[in-house]
Design an enzyme around this catalytic site. Structure first.
Site, PDB file in Angstrom:
ATOM      1  N   PRO A 271      -3.226   4.556   8.319  1.00  0.00           N
ATOM      2  CA  PRO A 271      -4.107   5.720   7.814  1.00  0.00           C
ATOM      3  C   PRO A 271      -5.058   6.101   8.821  1.00  0.00           C
ATOM      4  O   PRO A 271      -5.885   5.241   9.505  1.00  0.00           O
ATOM      5  CB  PRO A 271      -4.920   5.010   6.379  1.00  0.00           C
ATOM      6  CG  PRO A 271      -4.315   3.797   6.204  1.00  0.00           C
ATOM      7  CD  PRO A 271      -3.624   3.157   7.451  1.00  0.00           C
ATOM      8  N   GLU A 272      -5.460   7.412   8.976  1.00  0.00           N
ATOM      9  CA  GLU A 272      -6.404   8.029  10.178  1.00  0.00           C
ATOM     10  C   GLU A 272      -7.393   8.478   9.180  1.00  0.00           C
ATOM     11  O   GLU A 272      -7.348   8.824   8.117  1.00  0.00           O
ATOM     12  CB  GLU A 272      -5.698   8.980  10.988  1.00  0.00           C
ATOM     13  CG  GLU A 272      -4.519   8.003  12.002  1.00  0.00           C
ATOM     14  CD  GLU A 272      -3.836   8.879  12.853  1.00  0.00           C
ATOM     15  OE1 GLU A 272      -4.502   9.885  13.335  1.00  0.00           O
ATOM     16  OE2 GLU A 272      -2.618   8.569  13.260  1.00  0.00           O
TER      17      GLU A 272
ATOM     18  N   ARG B  28       0.553  -6.101   5.015  1.00  0.00           N
ATOM     19  CA  ARG B  28       0.740  -6.902   6.215  1.00  0.00           C
ATOM     20  C   ARG B  28      -0.714  -7.702   6.419  1.00  0.00           C
ATOM     21  O   ARG B  28      -0.973  -8.220   7.538  1.00  0.00           O
ATOM     22  CB  ARG B  28       0.664  -5.878   7.435  1.00  0.00           C
ATOM     23  CG  ARG B  28       2.289  -5.375   7.460  1.00  0.00           C
ATOM     24  CD  ARG B  28       2.650  -4.519   8.493  1.00  0.00           C
ATOM     25  NE  ARG B  28       2.579  -5.226   9.895  1.00  0.00           N
ATOM     26  CZ  ARG B  28       2.760  -4.529  11.127  1.00  0.00           C
ATOM     27  NH1 ARG B  28       2.977  -3.147  11.063  1.00  0.00           N
ATOM     28  NH2 ARG B  28       2.917  -4.949  12.048  1.00  0.00           N
TER      29      ARG B  28
END
Ligand SMILES: [Zn+2]
Length: 274
Positions: free
Chosen positions: A2-3, A112
């Protein structure tokens, strides 16, 4: 990962669902995702606190509490954050749950497990999360052509690498780095110091434009967001070059090329981007 646009999307979606509610209980199912303080202290300190608002700094999301404390969240590669009714099925990789009044809970899920949460007490100096080292926000008045030109002077690194440098400007990652340089018609491997004043100006205007457009395109309803379990909101169909190696350039039709810049894959048009 996500940016800025995705973190802003998450912020806008969760804010109305958590603001004004008290935190009844914090549960750390996997304590290692809580970077500061220890998970027990984190959970104890949150009990009884009321959510006042949310904020975003670069790719960090902040949950502001009425006490002046802040919960800081970084989603990193695969993290997601969503508010759900308490009876909504619990996902496998749920690491932190904040139980809220009104039979809601805020869940942090991360396959993750690279994502992190911090709790910063009021008046506590933030030497933990990295927020204090961030450069300007792309939407800040101080982020302009003059600033960018100064920041890139003497930078022999590629411009793509510099755009991803959170000290120069915060919030851009590999995806929007490609999209921004395509919009600016600048080759990702150009040494940053070779950009003219005019190019720096253009870039400083296009960066917020491209990010804002992505925020608008990311927009989904809270119902869809919950159904997708805090994912599936990225404006993938709208990307012009990212992930489109070999496909025709949307401007000139030339096949898009791929090059590695600072260890990251970059897609660009060899004819449009000089
Ligand atoms: Zn082209």
């Amino acid at each position: 990962m996500p940016e800025l646009p995705e973190v802003e999307t998450v912020k806008r979606l969760i804010e109305p669902q958590i603001v004004g509610r008290h935190i009844l209980q914090g549960i750390a199912l996997h304590p290692q995702v809580i970077a500061h303080p220890g998970a027990d202290v984190f959970c104890n300190a949150l009990r009884g606190q009321r959510v006042q608002g949310t904020d975003r700094k670069g790719k960090f999301l902040l949950i502001n509490l009425e006490s002046g404390d802040d919960i800081v969240v970084h989603l990193r590669m695969t993290g997601s954050l969503y508010a759900a009714p308490t009876d909504f099925p619990l996902e496998k990789h749920t690491h932190v749950i904040l139980k809220l009044e009104g039979d809601r809970e805020l869940r942090f899920v991360d396959m993750r497990r690279f994502g992190r949460l911090w709790l910063l007490r009021r008046d506590e100096e933030d030497s933990f999360s990295g927020i204090t080292k961030l450069g300007p926000e792309p939407f800040a008045a101080e982020f302009n052509g003059g600033y960018l030109q100064d920041a890139l002077t003497n930078k022999k690194r590629a411009i793509k690498d510099c755009l991803l440098d959170q000290h120069i400007v915060t919030g851009i990652g590999n995806i929007y780095g490609d999209e921004i340089l395509f919009a600016a018609k600048i080759h990702p491997q150009r040494p940053a110091s070779s950009l003219s004043a005019e190019e720096c100006q253009r870039l400083s205007e296009l960066i917020p434009q491209v990010l804002l457009r992505a925020i608008e395109q990311n927009s989904i309803s809270p119902e869809e967001y919950l159904k997708e379990k805090g994912r599936g909101y990225r404006s993938t169909p709208y990307f012009k070059v990212y992930g489109k190696r070999g496909q025709p350039c949307p401007t000139c039709g030339e096949p898009l090329c791929r090059v590695i810049v600072a260890g990251r894959s970059s897609i660009y048009c060899p004819s449009c981007q000089k």
